[in-house]
Design a protein around this motif. Structure first.
Motif, mmCIF file in Angstrom:
data_model
loop_
_atom_site.group_PDB
_atom_site.id
_atom_site.type_symbol
_atom_site.label_atom_id
_atom_site.label_comp_id
_atom_site.label_asym_id
_atom_site.label_seq_id
_atom_site.Cartn_x
_atom_site.Cartn_y
_atom_site.Cartn_z
ATOM 1 N N ILE A 40 12.537 0.839 2.230
ATOM 2 C CA ILE A 40 13.856 1.255 1.739
ATOM 3 C C ILE A 40 13.757 1.642 0.265
ATOM 4 C CG2 ILE A 40 16.172 0.403 1.159
ATOM 5 C CD1 ILE A 40 16.099 -1.100 3.851
ATOM 6 N N GLY A 41 12.983 0.903 -0.496
ATOM 7 C CA GLY A 41 12.787 1.229 -1.906
ATOM 8 C C GLY A 41 12.194 2.610 -2.097
ATOM 9 N N LYS A 42 11.211 2.965 -1.269
ATOM 10 C CA LYS A 42 10.608 4.300 -1.352
ATOM 11 C C LYS A 42 11.624 5.384 -1.034
ATOM 12 C CE LYS A 42 6.651 5.215 0.401
ATOM 13 N NZ LYS A 42 5.478 5.335 1.276
ATOM 14 N N ALA A 96 19.020 3.821 -9.199
ATOM 15 C CA ALA A 96 19.425 2.739 -8.294
ATOM 16 C C ALA A 96 18.786 1.455 -8.810
ATOM 17 C CB ALA A 96 18.973 3.024 -6.875
ATOM 18 N N THR A 97 19.566 0.420 -8.890
ATOM 19 C CA THR A 97 19.053 -0.856 -9.400
ATOM 20 C C THR A 97 18.291 -1.594 -8.301
ATOM 21 O OG1 THR A 97 21.014 -2.104 -8.751
ATOM 22 C CG2 THR A 97 21.045 -1.071 -10.943
ATOM 23 N N PRO A 98 17.419 -2.504 -8.699
ATOM 24 C CA PRO A 98 16.740 -3.351 -7.708
ATOM 25 C C PRO A 98 17.735 -4.167 -6.882
ATOM 26 C CG PRO A 98 15.641 -3.525 -9.830
ATOM 27 C CD PRO A 98 16.899 -2.725 -10.050
ATOM 28 N N GLN A 99 18.866 -4.511 -7.478
ATOM 29 C CA GLN A 99 19.893 -5.250 -6.746
ATOM 30 C C GLN A 99 20.472 -4.400 -5.619
ATOM 31 O OE1 GLN A 99 19.792 -4.987 -10.096
ATOM 32 N NE2 GLN A 99 19.432 -7.082 -10.765
ATOM 33 N N PHE A 100 20.643 -3.100 -5.888
ATOM 34 C CA PHE A 100 21.135 -2.188 -4.854
ATOM 35 C C PHE A 100 20.155 -2.122 -3.701
ATOM 36 C CE2 PHE A 100 20.953 2.053 -2.958
ATOM 37 C CZ PHE A 100 22.222 2.128 -2.403
ATOM 38 N N ALA A 119 20.332 -5.358 -1.750
ATOM 39 C CA ALA A 119 21.541 -5.438 -0.926
ATOM 40 C C ALA A 119 21.450 -4.514 0.278
ATOM 41 C CB ALA A 119 22.767 -5.094 -1.768
ATOM 42 N N LEU A 120 20.926 -3.320 0.061
ATOM 43 C CA LEU A 120 20.755 -2.374 1.161
ATOM 44 C C LEU A 120 19.770 -2.922 2.190
ATOM 45 C CD1 LEU A 120 21.519 0.382 2.304
ATOM 46 C CD2 LEU A 120 19.714 1.394 0.887
ATOM 47 N N THR A 121 18.713 -3.556 1.712
ATOM 48 C CA THR A 121 17.734 -4.170 2.611
ATOM 49 C C THR A 121 18.371 -5.267 3.448
ATOM 50 O OG1 THR A 121 15.921 -3.661 1.084
ATOM 51 C CG2 THR A 121 15.521 -5.396 2.702
ATOM 52 N N GLU A 122 19.180 -6.112 2.834
ATOM 53 C CA GLU A 122 19.849 -7.191 3.573
ATOM 54 C C GLU A 122 20.814 -6.625 4.610
ATOM 55 O OE1 GLU A 122 19.299 -10.486 3.662
ATOM 56 O OE2 GLU A 122 17.615 -10.081 2.335
ATOM 57 N N MET A 123 21.508 -5.549 4.254
ATOM 58 C CA MET A 123 22.434 -4.929 5.194
ATOM 59 C C MET A 123 21.678 -4.344 6.393
ATOM 60 S SD MET A 123 25.237 -1.920 4.541
ATOM 61 C CE MET A 123 24.009 -0.636 4.380
ATOM 62 N N VAL A 124 20.582 -3.656 6.124
ATOM 63 C CA VAL A 124 19.774 -3.075 7.200
ATOM 64 C C VAL A 124 19.177 -4.181 8.062
ATOM 65 C CG1 VAL A 124 17.678 -1.731 7.696
ATOM 66 C CG2 VAL A 124 19.302 -0.928 5.969
ATOM 67 N N TRP A 125 18.704 -5.261 7.439
ATOM 68 C CA TRP A 125 18.137 -6.388 8.187
ATOM 69 C C TRP A 125 19.186 -6.987 9.126
ATOM 70 C CZ3 TRP A 125 13.374 -8.047 9.055
ATOM 71 C CH2 TRP A 125 13.218 -9.300 9.658
#
Length: 108
Positions: free
Chosen positions: A21-23, A36-40, A43-49
């Motif tokens: 997701i970071g890439k 985009a911040t690391p926090q974003f 959060a996006l990773t947690e939502m996708v998970w």
């Protein structure tokens, strides 16, 4: 011991998801000229998970309800029924994989 292995595997999968997701976020932010911040990304990773967990539970439930131990294409199509665009894309892909297109083609 098995629980410890499952936790380790989950951590590794989340890390791989975060990296992927970071890439993607990095590529898109470069195109758009934004940051985009690391926090974003986190959060996006947690939502996708969470979405992956929900999807996998639904697919497992559908296959069990049908008396199968294996998830089938029908289970995936049942899951996509509420998203017409996704369902169309998946149906097209399935039809192509089966070697034919079940939709009629209009001639001009």
């Amino acid at each position: 011991m098995a629980e410890l292995n499952n936790e380790k595997l989950e951590e590794e999968l989340k890390a791989a998801l975060w990296f992927s997701i970071g890439k993607i976020v990095d590529e898109e932010t470069l195109k758009l000229g934004v940051n985009a911040t690391p926090q974003f990304i986190g959060a996006l990773t947690e939502m996708v998970w969470a979405q992956i967990e929900n999807t996998s539970q639904d697919l497992e439930s559908f296959s069990k309800h049908a008396g199968r131990a294996t998830i089938s294409v029908e289970d995936v199509m049942l899951l996509s029924r509420r998203n017409e665009g996704l369902e169309d894309v998946l149906r097209s892909f399935v039809d192509k994989q089966k070697g034919g297109n079940n939709k009629a083609v209009k001639k001009k």
